[in-house]
Design an enzyme around this catalytic site. Structure first.
Site, PDB file in Angstrom:
ATOM      1  N   ARG A  35     -19.905  -1.164  10.126  1.00  0.00           N
ATOM      2  CA  ARG A  35     -20.612  -0.157   9.314  1.00  0.00           C
ATOM      3  C   ARG A  35     -22.039  -0.625   9.015  1.00  0.00           C
ATOM      4  NH1 ARG A  35     -15.184   1.720   5.989  1.00  0.00           N
ATOM      5  NH2 ARG A  35     -14.215   2.435   7.903  1.00  0.00           N
ATOM      6  N   GLU A 179       0.923   1.640   1.950  1.00  0.00           N
ATOM      7  CA  GLU A 179       0.038   2.572   2.655  1.00  0.00           C
ATOM      8  C   GLU A 179       0.492   2.827   4.095  1.00  0.00           C
ATOM      9  OE1 GLU A 179      -4.081   1.360   2.922  1.00  0.00           O
ATOM     10  OE2 GLU A 179      -4.688   3.217   3.851  1.00  0.00           O
ATOM     11  N   LYS A 221       0.266   5.081  -1.092  1.00  0.00           N
ATOM     12  CA  LYS A 221      -1.052   5.522  -0.613  1.00  0.00           C
ATOM     13  C   LYS A 221      -0.870   6.234   0.729  1.00  0.00           C
ATOM     14  CE  LYS A 221      -5.678   3.752   0.502  1.00  0.00           C
ATOM     15  NZ  LYS A 221      -6.717   2.818   0.090  1.00  0.00           N
ATOM     16  N   SER A 263      -8.735   8.572   2.304  1.00  0.00           N
ATOM     17  CA  SER A 263      -9.502   9.731   2.790  1.00  0.00           C
ATOM     18  C   SER A 263      -9.408   9.868   4.307  1.00  0.00           C
ATOM     19  CB  SER A 263     -10.954   9.698   2.304  1.00  0.00           C
ATOM     20  OG  SER A 263     -11.630   8.531   2.692  1.00  0.00           O
ATOM     21  N   GLY A 264      -9.233   8.758   5.024  1.00  0.00           N
ATOM     22  CA  GLY A 264      -8.822   8.798   6.423  1.00  0.00           C
ATOM     23  C   GLY A 264      -9.768   9.468   7.408  1.00  0.00           C
ATOM     24  N   GLY A 265     -11.052   9.537   7.094  1.00  0.00           N
ATOM     25  CA  GLY A 265     -11.982  10.147   8.046  1.00  0.00           C
ATOM     26  C   GLY A 265     -12.258  11.617   7.780  1.00  0.00           C
ATOM     27  N   ARG A 296     -14.261   5.406   2.380  1.00  0.00           N
ATOM     28  CA  ARG A 296     -15.446   6.118   2.889  1.00  0.00           C
ATOM     29  C   ARG A 296     -15.867   7.291   2.012  1.00  0.00           C
ATOM     30  NH1 ARG A 296     -12.863   6.511   8.711  1.00  0.00           N
ATOM     31  NH2 ARG A 296     -11.051   6.204   7.381  1.00  0.00           N
TER      32      ARG A 296
HETATM   33  P1  13P Z   1     -10.580   5.604   3.697  1.00  0.00           P
HETATM   34  O1  13P Z   1     -10.545   6.354   2.395  1.00  0.00           O
HETATM   35  O2  13P Z   1     -11.944   5.389   4.234  1.00  0.00           O
HETATM   36  O3  13P Z   1      -9.591   6.174   4.698  1.00  0.00           O
HETATM   37  O4  13P Z   1     -10.054   4.151   3.393  1.00  0.00           O
HETATM   38  C1  13P Z   1      -8.956   3.991   2.593  1.00  0.00           C
HETATM   39  C2  13P Z   1      -8.287   2.740   2.941  1.00  0.00           C
HETATM   40  O5  13P Z   1      -8.127   1.887   2.125  1.00  0.00           O
HETATM   41  C3  13P Z   1      -7.813   2.577   4.322  1.00  0.00           C
HETATM   42  O6  13P Z   1      -6.953   1.493   4.389  1.00  0.00           O
END
Ligand code: 13P
Length: 346
Positions: A35, A179, A221, A263-265, A296
């Site tokens: 990033r 998660e 999560k 948030s996953g993209g 993100r």
């Molecule tokens: P994002 O919200 O960017 O998907 O990241 C969350 C996270 O902790 C991924 O493991």
């Protein structure tokens, strides 16, 4: 019951208390560097420290964030002025968390699939992190949707790992964030995402049950139920909220302390709108708080603005706080895209 049961229960509740979410800032050095490279920021330990310091010293961050998830490098760092990062978090009234998996690796014999590693020596690492002051942990498993995948073997292997991790965390005093991320990559439909998320959550809770994990001392999560990013399918905010909550209500036991989405993209606006809709339309049906644990969708505007320039720290912090506030509102069903714009002008 572990000796830590009471403390774990209390900390899990604090992590998802009203109007608060969790800030994921536990990118591995590899991901963080990627990033940084995209913005021309030097990929050094000091720049990673400067960026994490920027985030954690944001004034009033704890109004919206119960705790950050750190990476091993960060939890051992101090600010430029020499204050331990853990002290900064404590002084702000937040709980420190730590990523303890060692990454999603190729799953042998299963092309295109991954299994998360990190169980070897985990009890000892948990003991060290607890002693340092960490109070919760994260382990991320990834499930990929594609041609004839995910396999049952991949779902079971990842669910087993998540439960082994969660049991070890509870034995060592850390609240586990469990998660299982169903990736947004691919051309699958919303319906397919529902099926895979359903099967994954079912397998995860079966393993958690078998291994004696206390539901009221953990946070789930999950990813939201959305169509693949290359599907071309356009779905309403209401449809995503309905499918996601239906999938959770079907699979997640009521005593679970909280749900904190990744948030996953998704875009930052979608991440907030979907969370908001879930709380607005289904909040009363949910037995658990439904909030966020975004990386993100909270960090990106701040990172883009900072881009390594020390004269932009204060403005970048305002951008971070803005996204944290929007998501806090969404966790209470009080967000709107108009408000997102209005607040950005303040
Ligand atoms: P994002 O919200 O960017 O998907 O990241 C969350 C996270 O902790 C991924 O493991």
């Amino acid at each position: 019951m572990t000796t830590y049961a009471q403390e774990l229960r209390a900390n899990a509740k604090t992590m998802v208390s009203a109007g608060k979410g969790i800030l994921a800032m536990d990118e591995s050095n590899g991901t963080c560097n990627k990033r940084f490279e995209a913005l021309g920021i030097p990929t050094t330990e000091n720049s990673r420290r400067d960026y994490r310091e920027l985030i954690l010293t944001t004034p009033n961050l704890s109004d919206y964030i119960s705790g950050p998830i750190l990476y091993d490098e960060t939890i051992r760092q101090s600010t430029k002025a020499g204050v331990p990062i853990l002290q900064v978090i404590k002084d702000a009234g937040m709980l420190p968390g730590i990523k303890v998996d060692t990454g999603a690796k190729e799953f042998a014999g299963h092309p295109g699939e991954k299994v998360t590693e990190g169980l070897d020596g985990l009890a000892e690492r948990i003991a060290e992190y607890y002693k340092m002051g960490a109070r919760f942990a994260k382990w991320r498993a990834v499930i990929t949707i594609g041609d004839r995948i995910p396999s049952r073997a991949c779902i079971e292997a990842n669910a087993h790992g998540l439960a082994r991790y969660a049991a070890l965390c509870q034995a060592g005093g850390l609240v586990p964030i469990v998660e299982p991320e169903v990736l947004i990559d691919g051309a699958h439909s919303l319906e397919k995402c529902f099926q895979v998320t359903d099967e994954t959550l079912h397998a995860v809770f079966h393993q958690l049950y078998m291994q004696g994990v206390a539901y009221d001392q953990m946070i789930l999560k999950p990813s939201m139920v959305v169509p693949g990013k290359d599907s071309g399918e356009s779905v309403s905010v209401a449809a995503v909220a309905e499918a996601t909550i239906r999938c959770l209500l079907k699979n997640v036991p009521a005593p679970v302390a909280g749900i904190a989405f990744l948030s996953g993209g998704q875009t930052k606006e979608d991440s907030s709108a979907h969370l908001n809709e879930m709380n607005q339309q289904f909040g009363e049906q949910c037995p658990w708080p439904v909030t966020f644990s975004y990386a993100r969708a909270i960090q990106q505007p701040a990172l883009d603005h900072w881009a390594g320039d020390s004269s932009r720290v204060a403005a970048a912090q305002q951008k971070l706080l803005h996204r944290a506030k929007c998501n806090s509102l969404a966790s209470q069903g009080a967000y709107s895209s108009d408000l997102e714009k209005q607040l950005a002008l303040v």
